[in-house]
Write a protein that holds these residues in place. Structure first.
Motif, short mmCIF file in Angstrom:
data_model
loop_
_atom_site.label_atom_id
_atom_site.label_comp_id
_atom_site.label_asym_id
_atom_site.label_seq_id
_atom_site.Cartn_x
_atom_site.Cartn_y
_atom_site.Cartn_z
N PHE A 141 -35.63 -23.40 7.85
CA PHE A 141 -36.57 -23.83 8.88
C PHE A 141 -36.96 -22.60 9.70
O PHE A 141 -36.37 -22.31 10.74
CB PHE A 141 -35.93 -24.88 9.78
N GLU A 142 -37.94 -21.88 9.22
CA GLU A 142 -38.34 -20.64 9.88
C GLU A 142 -39.85 -20.46 9.81
O GLU A 142 -40.52 -21.04 8.95
CB GLU A 142 -37.66 -19.44 9.22
N GLU A 143 -40.36 -19.64 10.72
CA GLU A 143 -41.79 -19.35 10.73
C GLU A 143 -42.17 -18.53 9.49
O GLU A 143 -41.35 -17.79 8.94
CB GLU A 143 -42.16 -18.57 11.99
N LEU A 144 -43.40 -18.68 9.06
CA LEU A 144 -43.90 -17.94 7.91
C LEU A 144 -44.55 -16.65 8.41
O LEU A 144 -45.77 -16.55 8.57
CB LEU A 144 -44.91 -18.80 7.13
N SER A 145 -43.71 -15.65 8.65
CA SER A 145 -44.17 -14.35 9.10
C SER A 145 -43.57 -13.28 8.19
O SER A 145 -42.58 -13.52 7.50
CB SER A 145 -43.75 -14.09 10.55
N HIS A 146 -44.17 -12.08 8.21
CA HIS A 146 -43.66 -10.99 7.38
C HIS A 146 -42.20 -10.69 7.70
O HIS A 146 -41.37 -10.56 6.80
CB HIS A 146 -44.50 -9.72 7.59
N GLU A 147 -41.88 -10.59 8.98
CA GLU A 147 -40.53 -10.22 9.37
C GLU A 147 -39.50 -11.24 8.89
O GLU A 147 -38.47 -10.88 8.31
CB GLU A 147 -40.45 -10.08 10.89
N THR A 148 -39.80 -12.52 9.09
CA THR A 148 -38.85 -13.56 8.71
C THR A 148 -38.68 -13.66 7.21
O THR A 148 -37.55 -13.72 6.70
CB THR A 148 -39.31 -14.92 9.28
N VAL A 149 -39.78 -13.66 6.48
CA VAL A 149 -39.70 -13.78 5.02
C VAL A 149 -38.99 -12.57 4.43
O VAL A 149 -38.18 -12.69 3.50
CB VAL A 149 -41.10 -13.95 4.41
N LEU A 150 -39.25 -11.38 4.96
CA LEU A 150 -38.58 -10.17 4.46
C LEU A 150 -37.08 -10.23 4.75
O LEU A 150 -36.26 -9.81 3.92
CB LEU A 150 -39.19 -8.92 5.09
N ASP A 151 -36.70 -10.74 5.92
CA ASP A 151 -35.27 -10.88 6.23
C ASP A 151 -34.59 -11.82 5.25
O ASP A 151 -33.50 -11.53 4.73
CB ASP A 151 -35.09 -11.41 7.66
N ILE A 152 -35.22 -12.95 4.97
CA ILE A 152 -34.63 -13.92 4.04
C ILE A 152 -34.59 -13.36 2.62
O ILE A 152 -33.61 -13.55 1.89
CB ILE A 152 -35.42 -15.25 4.09
#
Length: 367
Positions: A141-152
């Protein structure tokens, strides 16, 4: 800078059992308020599955009919490090991005799981089916942003990421993910950029001798006025990297053009805006298709009830088309196949056309 300083998020489970029993849900989220992960991650085990053989199996393996829910949890744990694929959802519902992308995401997830792969979903919309507890193996359950997707992606180390089933939001992330070494499954990032960048797409159509209305790019308002003075009104203004054409606008005068450009903030030197001659009284037709290595494997042609200029999200469509000439149908499919081969499409795509008296012209292509 954050990573250099050692500031990295940890993965936590959402406790749906009020701490009465150990939580085993796949509801996950990232937080900086923690010291350890609640689940086993590929980054901790040191194993990765980004080899080309796995990618070919994800894309080429034939569909089987086994229900993904029938895979035992122990079986899922055994494949968790073997074939992980991240699927980006559609995010919040809004004009131009709604339940159709959730249906696509769920279909993709079910297919991946039925083939024995682990499907990891990133989405922040609790109203979607793709965020149901039993649809995926792991849900962030996370925002669809570059930073978040790259972290995951760094934590999960997947074989690749599917961006083609979530609409405009994942498409906007594709180039950044690619530049950071994340494998994008299906159609190439270069092809996505060619379609999203209106100038590149118009150039491609010219090189393939695919008819399109007279067009020009502009990076200043004065250039737009110059084109309209030469070509005449009405004109269609098409910004790049916008939500399913939501920022397109048909303008009929200098006043409308100036008002739209001043208020919509669509003029950008990074992604030039394309302006083209609008054909009055033309019918809009859409080709929805699936490509595989540049060849169309299945398609459907839909006819708009309203004339061209009404956004697809607001228009009424007839499927199959009822009032198209046979020659129009043939040209639509022929142009679709030309673009599919040129872009080497592997996955879903949509092309919009303006048709008038057997004259067929391309408006845009969405990957």
């Amino acid at each position: 800078l954050r990573k250099k300083l050692g500031i990295c998020p940890v993965v936590k489970q959402i406790d749906t059992l009020a701490a009465e029993f150990p939580a085993e849900t796949n509801y996950l989220y990232l937080t900086y308020s923690g010291t350890e992960h609640d689940v086993q991650l590929a980054s901790e085990s040191g194993r990765s599955n980004s080899d080309d053989d796995l990618l070919s199996r994800v894309q080429e393996q034939p569909m089987v009919t086994r229900d993904s829910s029938s895979i035992p949890r122990s079986r899922k744990e055994s494949i968790i490090q073997a074939s992980r694929v991240v699927v980006l959802g559609c995010g919040p519902y809004r004009i131009g991005s709604s339940v159709e992308f959730d249906w696509c995401s769920v279909s993709c997830i079910k297919t991946l799981r039925s083939l024995g792969h682990e499907a990891i979903v990133i989405n922040c919309n609790p109203e979607t089916v793709s965020t149901d507890f039993d649809e995926s193996d792991r849900l962030y359950f996370e925002e669809l942003s570059h930073e978040t997707v790259l972290d995951i992606a760094e934590l999960e180390q997947p074989a690749g990421v599917v961006v083609s089933v979530g609409g405009q939001t994942p498409n906007n992330l594709a180039m950044g993910l690619h530049k950071n070494g994340v494998k994008i499954l299906g159609t190439s990032v270069e092809a996505i950029d060619t379609c999203e960048n209106r100038f590149k797409f118009s150039q491609l159509c010219d090189s393939l001798r695919i008819d399109q209305p007279e067009w020009s790019e502009f990076t200043t308002v004065d250039e737009a006025f110059h084109f309209c003075k030469r070509a005449g009104f009405p004109a269609l203004v098409r910004p790049s990297y916008v939500l399913s054409g939501a920022a397109m606008r048909v303008v009929a005068s200098n006043e409308e053009l100036e008002r739209f450009l001043r208020t919509a903030a669509v003029v950008s030197r990074d992604y030039p805006v394309v302006i083209s001659k609008y054909i009055s009284g033309a019918k809009e037709v859409e080709l929805d298709a699936i490509g595989r290595n540049g060849e169309i494997v299945n398609y459907a042609i839909a006819e708009h009830v309203e004339n061209a200029g009404v956004h697809s999200g607001d228009a009424s469509l007839l499927l199959p088309a009822q009032k198209l000439f046979v020659e129009t149908h043939r040209r639509v499919k022929m142009m679709g196949q030309k673009l599919c081969r040129a872009l080497k499409i592997s996955g879903p795509f949509n092309i919009q056309f303006m048709c008038k008296e057997n004259e067929v012209m391309v408006i845009e292509c969405n990957l």
